[in-house]
Design an enzyme around this catalytic site. Structure first.
Site, PDB file in Angstrom:
ATOM      1  N   ILE A 155      -7.442   7.015  -1.147  1.00  0.00           N
ATOM      2  CA  ILE A 155      -7.870   7.169   0.259  1.00  0.00           C
ATOM      3  C   ILE A 155      -7.862   8.648   0.663  1.00  0.00           C
ATOM      4  CG2 ILE A 155      -7.311   6.597   2.658  1.00  0.00           C
ATOM      5  CD1 ILE A 155      -6.185   3.897   1.569  1.00  0.00           C
ATOM      6  N   THR A 232      -2.991   6.698   9.162  1.00  0.00           N
ATOM      7  CA  THR A 232      -3.632   5.420   8.806  1.00  0.00           C
ATOM      8  C   THR A 232      -2.905   4.813   7.612  1.00  0.00           C
ATOM      9  OG1 THR A 232      -5.212   6.578   7.398  1.00  0.00           O
ATOM     10  CG2 THR A 232      -5.956   6.045   9.629  1.00  0.00           C
ATOM     11  N   SER A 233      -1.674   5.300   7.347  1.00  0.00           N
ATOM     12  CA  SER A 233      -1.009   4.843   6.125  1.00  0.00           C
ATOM     13  C   SER A 233       0.037   3.756   6.411  1.00  0.00           C
ATOM     14  CB  SER A 233      -0.401   6.035   5.397  1.00  0.00           C
ATOM     15  OG  SER A 233      -0.072   5.653   4.098  1.00  0.00           O
ATOM     16  N   ARG A 234       1.223   4.158   6.856  1.00  0.00           N
ATOM     17  CA  ARG A 234       2.239   3.176   7.245  1.00  0.00           C
ATOM     18  C   ARG A 234       3.032   3.750   8.420  1.00  0.00           C
ATOM     19  NH1 ARG A 234      -0.357  -0.038   5.060  1.00  0.00           N
ATOM     20  NH2 ARG A 234       0.157  -1.414   3.326  1.00  0.00           N
ATOM     21  N   ASP A 258      -3.287   4.202  13.323  1.00  0.00           N
ATOM     22  CA  ASP A 258      -3.800   2.870  12.980  1.00  0.00           C
ATOM     23  C   ASP A 258      -2.650   1.970  12.550  1.00  0.00           C
ATOM     24  OD1 ASP A 258      -6.004   1.019  12.493  1.00  0.00           O
ATOM     25  OD2 ASP A 258      -5.479   1.225  10.365  1.00  0.00           O
ATOM     26  N   GLU A 263       4.776  -2.594  14.372  1.00  0.00           N
ATOM     27  CA  GLU A 263       3.499  -3.295  14.561  1.00  0.00           C
ATOM     28  C   GLU A 263       3.601  -4.800  14.310  1.00  0.00           C
ATOM     29  OE1 GLU A 263       1.176  -1.127  11.509  1.00  0.00           O
ATOM     30  OE2 GLU A 263       0.836  -3.067  10.552  1.00  0.00           O
ATOM     31  N   HIS A 295      -4.223  -1.486  13.039  1.00  0.00           N
ATOM     32  CA  HIS A 295      -4.311  -1.650  11.582  1.00  0.00           C
ATOM     33  C   HIS A 295      -5.690  -2.189  11.169  1.00  0.00           C
ATOM     34  CE1 HIS A 295      -1.373  -1.799   8.027  1.00  0.00           C
ATOM     35  NE2 HIS A 295      -2.603  -1.686   7.550  1.00  0.00           N
ATOM     36  N   GLN A 296      -6.713  -1.488  11.606  1.00  0.00           N
ATOM     37  CA  GLN A 296      -8.070  -1.965  11.341  1.00  0.00           C
ATOM     38  C   GLN A 296      -8.828  -1.080  10.350  1.00  0.00           C
ATOM     39  OE1 GLN A 296      -9.902  -1.318  15.431  1.00  0.00           O
ATOM     40  NE2 GLN A 296     -11.766  -1.084  14.247  1.00  0.00           N
TER      41      GLN A 296
HETATM   42  P1  NAD Z   1      -2.937   5.604  -3.964  1.00  0.00           P
HETATM   43  O1  NAD Z   1      -1.821   5.007  -4.742  1.00  0.00           O
HETATM   44  O2  NAD Z   1      -4.290   5.711  -4.578  1.00  0.00           O
HETATM   45  O3  NAD Z   1      -2.525   7.075  -3.498  1.00  0.00           O
HETATM   46  C1  NAD Z   1      -1.297   7.403  -2.958  1.00  0.00           C
HETATM   47  C2  NAD Z   1      -1.035   8.871  -3.286  1.00  0.00           C
HETATM   48  O4  NAD Z   1       0.153   9.275  -2.619  1.00  0.00           O
HETATM   49  C3  NAD Z   1      -0.833   9.130  -4.777  1.00  0.00           C
HETATM   50  O5  NAD Z   1      -1.643  10.217  -5.198  1.00  0.00           O
HETATM   51  C4  NAD Z   1       0.650   9.459  -4.883  1.00  0.00           C
HETATM   52  O6  NAD Z   1       0.943  10.410  -5.919  1.00  0.00           O
HETATM   53  C5  NAD Z   1       0.912  10.056  -3.523  1.00  0.00           C
HETATM   54  N1  NAD Z   1       2.313  10.033  -3.127  1.00  0.00           N
HETATM   55  C6  NAD Z   1       3.272   9.140  -3.457  1.00  0.00           C
HETATM   56  N2  NAD Z   1       4.425   9.460  -2.855  1.00  0.00           N
HETATM   57  C7  NAD Z   1       4.178  10.580  -2.127  1.00  0.00           C
HETATM   58  C8  NAD Z   1       4.966  11.394  -1.285  1.00  0.00           C
HETATM   59  N3  NAD Z   1       6.256  11.130  -1.076  1.00  0.00           N
HETATM   60  N4  NAD Z   1       4.374  12.460  -0.700  1.00  0.00           N
HETATM   61  C9  NAD Z   1       3.069  12.736  -0.901  1.00  0.00           C
HETATM   62  N5  NAD Z   1       2.272  11.999  -1.694  1.00  0.00           N
HETATM   63  C10 NAD Z   1       2.830  10.937  -2.296  1.00  0.00           C
HETATM   64  O7  NAD Z   1      -2.983   4.793  -2.611  1.00  0.00           O
HETATM   65  P2  NAD Z   1      -4.212   4.683  -1.578  1.00  0.00           P
HETATM   66  O8  NAD Z   1      -5.099   3.553  -1.980  1.00  0.00           O
HETATM   67  O9  NAD Z   1      -4.806   6.032  -1.376  1.00  0.00           O
HETATM   68  O10 NAD Z   1      -3.431   4.223  -0.254  1.00  0.00           O
HETATM   69  C11 NAD Z   1      -2.516   5.083   0.402  1.00  0.00           C
HETATM   70  C12 NAD Z   1      -1.782   4.302   1.473  1.00  0.00           C
HETATM   71  O11 NAD Z   1      -2.691   3.945   2.520  1.00  0.00           O
HETATM   72  C13 NAD Z   1      -1.205   2.942   1.033  1.00  0.00           C
HETATM   73  O12 NAD Z   1       0.057   3.102   0.422  1.00  0.00           O
HETATM   74  C14 NAD Z   1      -1.103   2.176   2.322  1.00  0.00           C
HETATM   75  O13 NAD Z   1       0.181   2.431   2.885  1.00  0.00           O
HETATM   76  C15 NAD Z   1      -2.174   2.819   3.204  1.00  0.00           C
HETATM   77  N6  NAD Z   1      -3.295   1.903   3.518  1.00  0.00           N
HETATM   78  C16 NAD Z   1      -3.588   1.658   4.826  1.00  0.00           C
HETATM   79  C17 NAD Z   1      -4.661   0.814   5.155  1.00  0.00           C
HETATM   80  C18 NAD Z   1      -5.041   0.549   6.575  1.00  0.00           C
HETATM   81  O14 NAD Z   1      -5.819  -0.376   6.826  1.00  0.00           O
HETATM   82  N7  NAD Z   1      -4.568   1.298   7.544  1.00  0.00           N
HETATM   83  C19 NAD Z   1      -5.391   0.211   4.123  1.00  0.00           C
HETATM   84  C20 NAD Z   1      -5.067   0.496   2.799  1.00  0.00           C
HETATM   85  C21 NAD Z   1      -4.004   1.345   2.491  1.00  0.00           C
END
Ligand code: NAD
Length: 332
Positions: A155, A232-234, A258, A263, A295-296
């Site tokens: 992402i 948009t992560s957690r 998001d 939540e 969370h969309q």
């Molecule tokens: P991914 O596994 O492809 O990438 C995560 C990256 O973060 C990796 O490159 C990893 O090395 C890095 N990382 C791990 N720990 C870290 C830290 N402490 N500091 C910095 N970088 C770190 O995952 P992704 O598919 O890119 O998804 C990322 C996050 O997005 C998911 O974990 C999820 O929480 C969130 N997400 C949110 C939605 C949403 O609808 N809002 C949807 C999908 C995923």
């Protein structure tokens, strides 16, 4: 093969039914979250399918194991809500959807930034009220601004590509450096440097114990005055009270969320007629420079299609031969 789905909405049913047109799976759909309060009701299924706000802790794992459940299938990428040690202890496999249209989330992050900055959500309402004034709608150019991207996995990388298209300078922090992004001109720096130099910071790393509340009073102090934060992560990556303080002190110039730490009790529900007891989200929503979506970011046709097909394939492969064709989908 029998699957019980928790936290389901009509769109989940639609896309999972599409992935089961030959009816090889028998589905049970539940609206409720999976958690200790309901797990005793799970019966006669091979797998449970859960989403971001289901709580699969040790207590839940124990009951699932006693009911013969073999798989906890996450229909999302993150798995911070599942007790993996308990899964191992009770011999339950945990699988997920490691990649489903990362562009869906990255595009939503950019949509939130554009909305927050150019205030199109306010302009829309204003013009409908025949108010054609521009006062209060002033934004800034993204071109030439520095964006700090935390986590450059699927992402974060998609977000970097989009931001590059806007002519932004990109700083990044990740445990692993992506050579393609470096070639594209993304500079990897330490977190301190990223906080200090970024006009905008976008979080794309998973939530792990080490980075819980990484955005806190201390790190906010290291940021530029007027910084714009995107998450948009957690939710728990951000200490919400510290961010509220930062907004009140005008240190934080804008916040787009998001995801939100609390939540679970709010998102994915229509509470329009209810009294909201969560004062923190009410305070957040009172700021003119805070934009919240529920969370969309994942919510596109492409992503839902892929989530459904990958989830049923994971379950099918695990039940038939214990091996997954996509190793990244196997968590435990
Ligand atoms: P991914 O596994 O492809 O990438 C995560 C990256 O973060 C990796 O490159 C990893 O090395 C890095 N990382 C791990 N720990 C870290 C830290 N402490 N500091 C910095 N970088 C770190 O995952 P992704 O598919 O890119 O998804 C990322 C996050 O997005 C998911 O974990 C999820 O929480 C969130 N997400 C949110 C939605 C949403 O609808 N809002 C949807 C999908 C995923």
């Amino acid at each position: 093969m029998k699957i019980a789905f928790f936290s389901t909405q009509p769109y989940d049913r639609e896309f999972f039914n599409q992935a089961n047109q030959d009816e090889r799976f028998a589905y049970q759909f539940y609206e409720t979250h999976l958690g200790p309060h309901i797990v005793e009701a799970v019966n006669d299924v091979d797998a449970v399918c859960v989403f971001v706000n289901d709580r699969v802790n040790r207590e839940v794992m124990e009951v699932l194991a006693s009911r013969g459940v073999k798989i906890v299938a996450l229909r999302c990428a993150g798995f911070n809500n599942v007790d993996l040690d308990a899964a191992r202890a009770y011999g339950i496999s945990v699988c997920r959807v490691p990649a489903y249209s990362p562009e869906a989330v990255a595009e939503h992050a950019m949509a939130m930034l554009l909305t927050l900055n150019r205030k199109t959500h306010k302009a829309y309402n204003r013009v409908r009220e025949q108010n054609f004034s521009l006062n209060g709608l002033l934004g800034f150019n993204l071109y030439g601004k520095t964006i700090g991207v935390v986590g450059t996995g699927k992402i974060g990388k998609a977000f970097c590509r989009i931001a590059k298209g806007f002519g932004c300078e990109l700083l990044a922090f990740d445990i692993y450096e992506d050579p393609q992004l470096k070639e594209m001109g993304v500079s990897y720096v330490g977190m301190e440097e990223l906080y200090k130099a970024s006009d905008i910071i976008s979080l794309h790393c998973p939530l792990v114990p080490e980075n819980k509340h990484m955005v806190n009073r201390e790190t906010i102090q290291q940021m530029k005055d007027g910084v714009v934060l995107l998450n948009t992560s957690r939710g728990a990556l951000i200490h919400t009270d510290a961010v509220i303080d930062g907004l009140k002190k005008r240190k934080i110039g804008g916040l787009a969320l998001d995801v939100y730490e609390q939540e679970e009790k709010l998102f994915f529900k229509d509470l329009s007629g209810a009294i909201i007891e969560d004062d923190t989200i009410q305070r957040l929503m009172s700021f003119p420079n805070v934009l919240i979506t529920a969370h969309q970011a994942f919510f596109t046709k492409e992503a839902l299609t892929q989530i459904a097909s990958t989830t049923v394939r994971n379950i099918e492969e695990l039940l038939s031969n214990q091996v997954l064709s996509n190793q990244q989908a196997l968590v435990v």
